[in-house]
Design an enzyme around this catalytic site. Structure first.
Site, short mmCIF file in Angstrom:
data_model
loop_
_atom_site.label_atom_id
_atom_site.label_comp_id
_atom_site.label_asym_id
_atom_site.label_seq_id
_atom_site.Cartn_x
_atom_site.Cartn_y
_atom_site.Cartn_z
N CYS A 1 12.60 -11.21 56.16
CA CYS A 1 13.22 -11.34 57.48
C CYS A 1 12.44 -12.34 58.31
CB CYS A 1 13.23 -9.98 58.18
SG CYS A 1 13.96 -9.99 59.81
N GLN B 1 0.37 -3.73 51.41
CA GLN B 1 1.16 -2.50 51.35
C GLN B 1 0.37 -1.33 50.76
OE1 GLN B 1 4.35 -1.68 52.35
NE2 GLN B 1 4.48 -3.67 53.37
N GLY C 1 -2.25 -9.54 57.85
CA GLY C 1 -2.06 -9.78 56.43
C GLY C 1 -1.68 -11.21 56.10
N THR C 2 -0.83 -11.81 56.91
CA THR C 2 -0.38 -13.17 56.62
C THR C 2 -1.54 -14.15 56.63
OG1 THR C 2 1.86 -12.79 57.43
CG2 THR C 2 1.07 -15.07 57.43
N HIS D 1 -1.84 -2.53 60.67
CA HIS D 1 -0.66 -1.78 61.15
C HIS D 1 0.18 -1.19 60.02
CE1 HIS D 1 2.78 -4.73 60.57
NE2 HIS D 1 1.74 -5.50 60.31
N THR E 1 -13.26 -15.88 68.50
CA THR E 1 -13.86 -14.67 69.04
C THR E 1 -13.14 -13.43 68.50
OG1 THR E 1 -14.44 -15.84 71.06
CG2 THR E 1 -14.47 -13.43 71.14
N ASN F 1 6.37 -4.82 48.78
CA ASN F 1 6.78 -4.38 50.10
C ASN F 1 8.23 -3.89 50.15
OD1 ASN F 1 6.92 -7.38 49.68
ND2 ASN F 1 8.24 -7.25 51.49
#
Length: 399
Positions: free
Chosen positions: A341, A197, A79-80, A219, A255, A169
């Site tokens: 965090c 999210q 996501g970042t 994830h 790749t 989030n």
């Protein structure tokens, strides 16, 4: 029994931090194992062609589940990276076309991936960053954007990119994304949507959204860590952030991880197919969890509808969030403060600050999030220790 013998019974763990990462779904695990031996999909020989087939089938599956065309699916590391490529890529492409710096419109409750990408554009590319106001629930007040956008310094500059999250989030608040995109269209501004999210938990249709780009991360819905996608509309101009072999429409060289792509596609297909059933189950658990926590004294609830089904974000007055999550961890429960965090160090929540929550209250923030594998036993575990946890955290005091 030897002191080093690990066979002794240990306390079972209860995962209530699905917003941070959701356990790998069985279908994703199976798909990844089947694809682990795949070759380099960029190679022309048989092993490469076989790997390419797996990769493209994953792309097609993800596109179908998100209302996109396969060519619009660009694999990223998560996501970042997707957020950075989306926001910075839009801005840089537009700035190059106009030959001048311009405006980025965002919100004060975005994830750090967006906040820091916007700050980078301001520091290194002359962007003027305008933040839309939010209400006490943390939702964007789209109508209130008229005033800052009417400022001559903003109105006379090109709007190179607007960006808004689909869902928050921390609180789980679902944003009025449709209204935000409609407002951006009045300024001919492309919109990047951080849907990290939301994807896998609420219906997302990229084609109908009107967004230029949209980010997702595997994830968050039971896929593997280390892979995500940026959906990029066919007609959208985007500047790549890295140079290399030109993979992924020339937007993300490198790749591709074939096994991770297969795992992401399998997880998303499962999440999409089971979405309504999982939503009903998770909402039932969430409501019971929230009801039990509300019964305690000095609880401030930050999650309000419309919200993602699994979020319970509260503050425990008179306690530090760090104390709460450490005590819960000792009781076998994984939870979070919900604040940003970095390297394991929690900071005061910019989301709660933007919502107007008093600092003393926000310091006691606790986020409990449920997901696809959550059970009544997880809720029971929290409720059985929550009273004692709150009392002990308050006894420890404020730092």
């Amino acid at each position: 029994m030897s002191s080093t013998d690990d066979s002794r019974t240990t306390r079972p763990r209860h995962h209530l931090d699905h917003a941070a990462t959701s356990p790998l779904r069985p279908a994703a695990r199976e798909a990844m194992i089947a694809a682990l031996g795949a070759g380099n999909p960029n190679s022309q020989y048989a092993e490469g062609r076989a790997a390419r087939k797996i990769l493209e089938e994953a792309r097609e599956s993800i596109a179908a589940d998100l209302g996109a065309e396969p060519v619009e699916v660009v694999f990223t590391s998560g996501g970042t990276e997707a957020d950075n490529l989306g926001l910075r890529g839009l801005y840089l492409a537009s700035a190059a076309k106009s030959g001048a710096p311009g405006t980025v419109v965002t919100t004060p409750v975005e994830h750090d991936a967006i906040r820091k990408a916007a700050a980078h554009l301001a520091e290194h590319h002359g962007a003027r960053v305008v933040e839309a106001p939010v209400d006490a629930a943390g939702r964007v007040c789209v109508g209130a954007l008229r005033e800052p956008c009417a400022d001559p310094a903003v109105a006379d500059a090109p709007h190179h990119a607007w960006t808004c999250q689909w869902a928050n989030n921390e609180t789980g608040a679902i944003q009025p994304v449709d209204e935000f995109i409609a407002a951006a269209s009045d300024h001919d501004a492309p919109v990047h949507v951080d849907a990290v999210q939301a994807v896998g938990h609420v219906p997302v249709h990229f084609g109908k959204s009107g967004a230029a780009t949209l980010a997702a991360s595997a994830h968050k819905f039971g896929g593997p860590r280390g892979i995500g996608v940026l959906l990029v509309r066919r007609s959208t101009s985007l500047t790549a952030l890295n140079a290399g072999g030109g993979q992924e429409r020339g937007l993300r060289s490198g790749t591709p991880d074939v096994a991770a792509a297969a795992g992401m596609a399998a997880a998303l297909r499962t999440a999409t197919t089971a979405m309504e059933e999982e939503r009903r189950a998770v909402v039932t658990l969430r409501d019971r969890l929230l009801s039990g926590i509300r019964d305690l004294d000095g609880i401030v609830v930050h999650t309000t509808e419309p919200a993602l089904p699994g979020h319970v974000h509260v503050s425990v007055t008179g306690a530090e969030g760090d104390s709460l999550i450490m005590l819960l961890d000792a009781a076998g429960i994984s939870a979070a403060t919900g604040s940003a965090c970095a390297a394991g160090v929690n900071r005061a929540s910019h989301v709660l600050e933007a919502m107007g929550v008093d600092v003393a209250v926000s310091r006691g923030a606790l986020r409990l999030t449920l997901g696809w594998d959550s059970t009544a036993a997880d809720v029971d575990a929290v409720l059985s220790v929550m009273g004692d946890t709150v009392a002990r955290a308050r006894a420890a005091g404020m730092a």
